[in-house]
Motif scaffolding. Structure first.
Motif, PDB file in Angstrom:
ATOM      1  N   LEU A   1      21.029  27.528 -92.010  1.00 22.30           N
ATOM      2  CA  LEU A   1      21.304  26.121 -92.304  1.00 22.30           C
ATOM      3  C   LEU A   1      21.268  25.837 -93.803  1.00 22.30           C
ATOM      4  O   LEU A   1      22.068  25.048 -94.311  1.00 22.30           O
ATOM      5  CB  LEU A   1      20.305  25.226 -91.574  1.00 22.30           C
ATOM      6  N   SER A   2      20.361  26.481 -94.521  1.00 25.24           N
ATOM      7  CA  SER A   2      20.252  26.270 -95.968  1.00 25.24           C
ATOM      8  C   SER A   2      21.485  26.795 -96.700  1.00 25.24           C
ATOM      9  O   SER A   2      22.011  26.142 -97.605  1.00 25.24           O
ATOM     10  CB  SER A   2      18.996  26.948 -96.517  1.00 25.24           C
ATOM     11  N   VAL A   3      21.936  27.983 -96.313  1.00 22.11           N
ATOM     12  CA  VAL A   3      23.135  28.548 -96.939  1.00 22.11           C
ATOM     13  C   VAL A   3      24.329  27.644 -96.659  1.00 22.11           C
ATOM     14  O   VAL A   3      25.130  27.341 -97.553  1.00 22.11           O
ATOM     15  CB  VAL A   3      23.398  29.991 -96.448  1.00 22.11           C
ATOM     16  N   PHE A   4      24.449  27.183 -95.430  1.00 22.15           N
ATOM     17  CA  PHE A   4      25.570  26.320 -95.086  1.00 22.15           C
ATOM     18  C   PHE A   4      25.491  24.992 -95.831  1.00 22.15           C
ATOM     19  O   PHE A   4      26.497  24.502 -96.347  1.00 22.15           O
ATOM     20  CB  PHE A   4      25.649  26.096 -93.568  1.00 22.15           C
ATOM     21  N   ALA A   5      24.294  24.411 -95.918  1.00 21.68           N
ATOM     22  CA  ALA A   5      24.132  23.154 -96.654  1.00 21.68           C
ATOM     23  C   ALA A   5      24.477  23.348 -98.130  1.00 21.68           C
ATOM     24  O   ALA A   5      25.116  22.483 -98.740  1.00 21.68           O
ATOM     25  CB  ALA A   5      22.713  22.620 -96.500  1.00 21.68           C
TER      26      ALA A   5
END
Length: 140
Positions: free
Chosen positions: A83-87
């Motif tokens: 989720l962090s990479v995508f955000a």
């Protein structure tokens, strides 16, 4: 309170199992379109095949880890990472490519990039809550 600390990491895990299963299945069922959309995204052209398989694989690994109590903590961390990479990528899109159409599929296809970033920040918060509660519970 003890019940709360026991239930929250499990509930968060089930939520992400459902979300990632849905997302992965949607991507697999429309794989050519998913791969094509990745190829049109800034920074991913030429890597769309690797990225497509990588995203689906990581989501499925997270699902498997989240299903078992002994690996749930690691699964929550992997979820947080995904989720962090995508955000971060969505934030990059918002800063450098404001006119790019959102390539989301399934439930989230009507969301624009800004809405996607807000959604991901919310999901990151849920994952972090699961991690911190599970960590406190495991320390006792």
């Amino acid at each position: 309170m003890k019940y709360f600390k026991k239930t929250i990491p499990f509930a968060v895990s089930i939520f992400f199992v459902i979300l990632f299963c849905y997302a992965s299945i949607s991507k697999i069922l429309d794989f050519r379109n998913f791969q094509s959309q990745l190829g049109q995204s800034p920074g991913l052209a030429g890597y769309e095949i690797v990225v497509a398989y990588g995203i689906i694989s990581l989501q499925m690994i997270a699902v498997i880890l989240l299903c078992f109590r002994t690996s749930r903590f690691l699964g929550l961390w992997i979820t947080f990472g995904i989720l962090s990479v995508f955000a971060g990528y969505v934030a990059f899109i918002l800063i450098y490519n404001k006119n790019l159409p959102c390539t989301c599929i399934g439930l989230f296809e009507k969301i624009n990039w800004k809405g996607n970033l807000i959604l991901n920040i919310g999901l990151i918060t849920i994952a972090l809550a699961g991690i911190f509660i599970a960590k406190k519970r495991n320390q006792k």
